[in-house]
Design a protein around this motif. Structure first.
Motif, PDB file in Angstrom:
ATOM      1  N   LEU A  93      11.446  -2.169 -13.365  1.00  0.00           N
ATOM      2  CA  LEU A  93      11.769  -3.340 -12.549  1.00  0.00           C
ATOM      3  C   LEU A  93      12.480  -2.942 -11.254  1.00  0.00           C
ATOM      4  O   LEU A  93      12.256  -3.557 -10.204  1.00  0.00           O
ATOM      5  CB  LEU A  93      12.605  -4.336 -13.347  1.00  0.00           C
ATOM      6  N   GLY A  94      13.314  -1.923 -11.321  1.00  0.00           N
ATOM      7  CA  GLY A  94      13.943  -1.418 -10.100  1.00  0.00           C
ATOM      8  C   GLY A  94      12.916  -0.869  -9.119  1.00  0.00           C
ATOM      9  O   GLY A  94      12.993  -1.116  -7.906  1.00  0.00           O
ATOM     10  N   LEU A  95      11.928  -0.132  -9.632  1.00  0.00           N
ATOM     11  CA  LEU A  95      10.855   0.373  -8.770  1.00  0.00           C
ATOM     12  C   LEU A  95      10.011  -0.764  -8.202  1.00  0.00           C
ATOM     13  O   LEU A  95       9.574  -0.704  -7.053  1.00  0.00           O
ATOM     14  CB  LEU A  95       9.973   1.347  -9.545  1.00  0.00           C
ATOM     15  N   ILE A  96       9.794  -1.792  -9.007  1.00  0.00           N
ATOM     16  CA  ILE A  96       9.009  -2.930  -8.534  1.00  0.00           C
ATOM     17  C   ILE A  96       9.732  -3.649  -7.399  1.00  0.00           C
ATOM     18  O   ILE A  96       9.101  -4.092  -6.430  1.00  0.00           O
ATOM     19  CB  ILE A  96       8.675  -3.879  -9.710  1.00  0.00           C
ATOM     20  N   VAL A  97      11.047  -3.758  -7.483  1.00  0.00           N
ATOM     21  CA  VAL A  97      11.816  -4.367  -6.396  1.00  0.00           C
ATOM     22  C   VAL A  97      11.638  -3.553  -5.115  1.00  0.00           C
ATOM     23  O   VAL A  97      11.425  -4.113  -4.029  1.00  0.00           O
ATOM     24  CB  VAL A  97      13.310  -4.492  -6.782  1.00  0.00           C
ATOM     25  N   ARG A  98      11.699  -2.232  -5.226  1.00  0.00           N
ATOM     26  CA  ARG A  98      11.510  -1.376  -4.053  1.00  0.00           C
ATOM     27  C   ARG A  98      10.085  -1.483  -3.504  1.00  0.00           C
ATOM     28  O   ARG A  98       9.879  -1.502  -2.289  1.00  0.00           O
ATOM     29  CB  ARG A  98      11.833   0.076  -4.388  1.00  0.00           C
ATOM     30  N   ILE A  99       9.109  -1.565  -4.387  1.00  0.00           N
ATOM     31  CA  ILE A  99       7.716  -1.718  -3.952  1.00  0.00           C
ATOM     32  C   ILE A  99       7.538  -3.036  -3.210  1.00  0.00           C
ATOM     33  O   ILE A  99       6.873  -3.103  -2.175  1.00  0.00           O
ATOM     34  CB  ILE A  99       6.754  -1.613  -5.158  1.00  0.00           C
ATOM     35  N   TYR A 100       8.144  -4.102  -3.733  1.00  0.00           N
ATOM     36  CA  TYR A 100       8.034  -5.404  -3.071  1.00  0.00           C
ATOM     37  C   TYR A 100       8.703  -5.371  -1.699  1.00  0.00           C
ATOM     38  O   TYR A 100       8.179  -5.946  -0.739  1.00  0.00           O
ATOM     39  CB  TYR A 100       8.649  -6.506  -3.942  1.00  0.00           C
ATOM     40  N   ASP A 101       9.843  -4.713  -1.592  1.00  0.00           N
ATOM     41  CA  ASP A 101      10.508  -4.593  -0.286  1.00  0.00           C
ATOM     42  C   ASP A 101       9.645  -3.823   0.708  1.00  0.00           C
ATOM     43  O   ASP A 101       9.613  -4.149   1.890  1.00  0.00           O
ATOM     44  CB  ASP A 101      11.864  -3.891  -0.434  1.00  0.00           C
ATOM     45  N   GLU A 102       8.939  -2.824   0.225  1.00  0.00           N
ATOM     46  CA  GLU A 102       8.135  -1.980   1.114  1.00  0.00           C
ATOM     47  C   GLU A 102       6.801  -2.634   1.489  1.00  0.00           C
ATOM     48  O   GLU A 102       6.390  -2.587   2.648  1.00  0.00           O
ATOM     49  CB  GLU A 102       7.873  -0.636   0.427  1.00  0.00           C
ATOM     50  N   TYR A 103       6.113  -3.224   0.513  1.00  0.00           N
ATOM     51  CA  TYR A 103       4.758  -3.721   0.742  1.00  0.00           C
ATOM     52  C   TYR A 103       4.657  -5.244   0.812  1.00  0.00           C
ATOM     53  O   TYR A 103       3.624  -5.768   1.222  1.00  0.00           O
ATOM     54  CB  TYR A 103       3.810  -3.195  -0.337  1.00  0.00           C
ATOM     55  N   GLY A 104       5.651  -5.976   0.353  1.00  0.00           N
ATOM     56  CA  GLY A 104       5.634  -7.433   0.444  1.00  0.00           C
ATOM     57  C   GLY A 104       4.734  -8.118  -0.561  1.00  0.00           C
ATOM     58  O   GLY A 104       4.412  -9.297  -0.393  1.00  0.00           O
ATOM     59  N   SER A 105       4.325  -7.416  -1.602  1.00  0.00           N
ATOM     60  CA  SER A 105       3.448  -8.009  -2.608  1.00  0.00           C
ATOM     61  C   SER A 105       3.667  -7.295  -3.937  1.00  0.00           C
ATOM     62  O   SER A 105       4.157  -6.168  -3.983  1.00  0.00           O
ATOM     63  CB  SER A 105       1.983  -7.872  -2.189  1.00  0.00           C
ATOM     64  N   LEU A 106       3.255  -7.963  -5.011  1.00  0.00           N
ATOM     65  CA  LEU A 106       3.301  -7.355  -6.344  1.00  0.00           C
ATOM     66  C   LEU A 106       1.908  -7.150  -6.921  1.00  0.00           C
ATOM     67  O   LEU A 106       1.773  -6.702  -8.049  1.00  0.00           O
ATOM     68  CB  LEU A 106       4.135  -8.222  -7.295  1.00  0.00           C
ATOM     69  N   ARG A 107       0.867  -7.494  -6.158  1.00  0.00           N
ATOM     70  CA  ARG A 107      -0.515  -7.323  -6.626  1.00  0.00           C
ATOM     71  C   ARG A 107      -1.002  -5.931  -6.260  1.00  0.00           C
ATOM     72  O   ARG A 107      -0.830  -5.473  -5.140  1.00  0.00           O
ATOM     73  CB  ARG A 107      -1.420  -8.376  -6.024  1.00  0.00           C
ATOM     74  N   GLU A 108      -1.627  -5.261  -7.226  1.00  0.00           N
ATOM     75  CA  GLU A 108      -2.082  -3.889  -7.014  1.00  0.00           C
ATOM     76  C   GLU A 108      -3.064  -3.764  -5.853  1.00  0.00           C
ATOM     77  O   GLU A 108      -2.968  -2.839  -5.048  1.00  0.00           O
ATOM     78  CB  GLU A 108      -2.768  -3.365  -8.285  1.00  0.00           C
ATOM     79  N   SER A 109      -3.994  -4.696  -5.768  1.00  0.00           N
ATOM     80  CA  SER A 109      -5.026  -4.598  -4.723  1.00  0.00           C
ATOM     81  C   SER A 109      -4.412  -4.702  -3.332  1.00  0.00           C
ATOM     82  O   SER A 109      -4.791  -3.956  -2.422  1.00  0.00           O
ATOM     83  CB  SER A 109      -6.090  -5.678  -4.928  1.00  0.00           C
ATOM     84  N   ILE A 111      -1.303  -3.970  -2.509  1.00  0.00           N
ATOM     85  CA  ILE A 111      -0.505  -2.774  -2.276  1.00  0.00           C
ATOM     86  C   ILE A 111      -1.408  -1.599  -1.870  1.00  0.00           C
ATOM     87  O   ILE A 111      -1.093  -0.841  -0.965  1.00  0.00           O
ATOM     88  CB  ILE A 111       0.325  -2.430  -3.530  1.00  0.00           C
ATOM     89  N   ARG A 112      -2.551  -1.472  -2.539  1.00  0.00           N
ATOM     90  CA  ARG A 112      -3.497  -0.405  -2.187  1.00  0.00           C
ATOM     91  C   ARG A 112      -4.050  -0.586  -0.771  1.00  0.00           C
ATOM     92  O   ARG A 112      -4.230   0.382  -0.031  1.00  0.00           O
ATOM     93  CB  ARG A 112      -4.643  -0.372  -3.193  1.00  0.00           C
ATOM     94  N   GLU A 113      -4.328  -1.827  -0.368  1.00  0.00           N
ATOM     95  CA  GLU A 113      -4.837  -2.087   0.986  1.00  0.00           C
ATOM     96  C   GLU A 113      -3.792  -1.707   2.031  1.00  0.00           C
ATOM     97  O   GLU A 113      -4.110  -1.072   3.021  1.00  0.00           O
ATOM     98  CB  GLU A 113      -5.218  -3.560   1.133  1.00  0.00           C
ATOM     99  N   VAL A 114      -2.551  -2.108   1.804  1.00  0.00           N
ATOM    100  CA  VAL A 114      -1.484  -1.791   2.755  1.00  0.00           C
ATOM    101  C   VAL A 114      -1.249  -0.280   2.807  1.00  0.00           C
ATOM    102  O   VAL A 114      -1.073   0.293   3.875  1.00  0.00           O
ATOM    103  CB  VAL A 114      -0.191  -2.550   2.411  1.00  0.00           C
ATOM    104  N   ALA A 115      -1.269   0.369   1.654  1.00  0.00           N
ATOM    105  CA  ALA A 115      -1.054   1.806   1.603  1.00  0.00           C
ATOM    106  C   ALA A 115      -2.210   2.557   2.270  1.00  0.00           C
ATOM    107  O   ALA A 115      -1.998   3.593   2.898  1.00  0.00           O
ATOM    108  CB  ALA A 115      -0.880   2.265   0.164  1.00  0.00           C
ATOM    109  N   ALA A 116      -3.432   2.048   2.152  1.00  0.00           N
ATOM    110  CA  ALA A 116      -4.585   2.701   2.767  1.00  0.00           C
ATOM    111  C   ALA A 116      -4.557   2.547   4.283  1.00  0.00           C
ATOM    112  O   ALA A 116      -5.029   3.423   5.014  1.00  0.00           O
ATOM    113  CB  ALA A 116      -5.884   2.129   2.215  1.00  0.00           C
TER     114      ALA A 116
END
Length: 118
Positions: A93-109, A111-116
């Motif tokens: 859950l701590g990592l998910i909070v950081r992922i949401y802060d970085e990418y603005g979403s919790l959906r895998e697809s 996050i992958r689009e933003v990372a790509a």
């Protein structure tokens, strides 16, 4: 087969929990739902181990206990697994909070689009 399910229904419940947890892990694109699925799967495993350690007519393993007795090892292992599961959930859950802060979403697809794009 019906007699087995009637007397050992907790095995069916344990496998049902494991199946639901696996489905949530694989089928859900939301990261929070994946963590919940992992917890449901862990609960199924805990239930399976505890119920498989049950011995009909057995007593606690005391010095003067008659045979048969119940082994405390599965219960101790499950207590340790619960602590590890809670710790794993907190880290996830701590990592998910950081992922949401970085990418603005919790959906895998998404996050992958933003990372790509980066």
């Amino acid at each position: 087969m019906i007699d087995l399910l009637a007397t050992r229904g907790y095995f069916l419940v344990a496998f049902l929990l494991m199946g639901v947890g696996t489905y949530m892990l694989i089928g859900s694109p939301n990261l929070i739902k994946k963590v919940i699925g992992m917890n449901v799967f862990q609960t199924g495993i805990f239930l399976f181990f505890i119920t498989s350690a049950f011995v009909e007519g057995a007593s606690p393993p005391l010095l003067s206990a008659p045979e048969p007795y119940v082994s405390p090892l599965p219960h101790v292992l499950i207590l340790t697994a619960i602590v590890v599961g809670v710790s794993l959930t907190a880290v996830a859950l701590g990592l998910i909070v950081r992922i949401y802060d970085e990418y603005g979403s919790l959906r895998e697809s998404e996050i992958r689009e933003v990372a790509a794009d980066e």
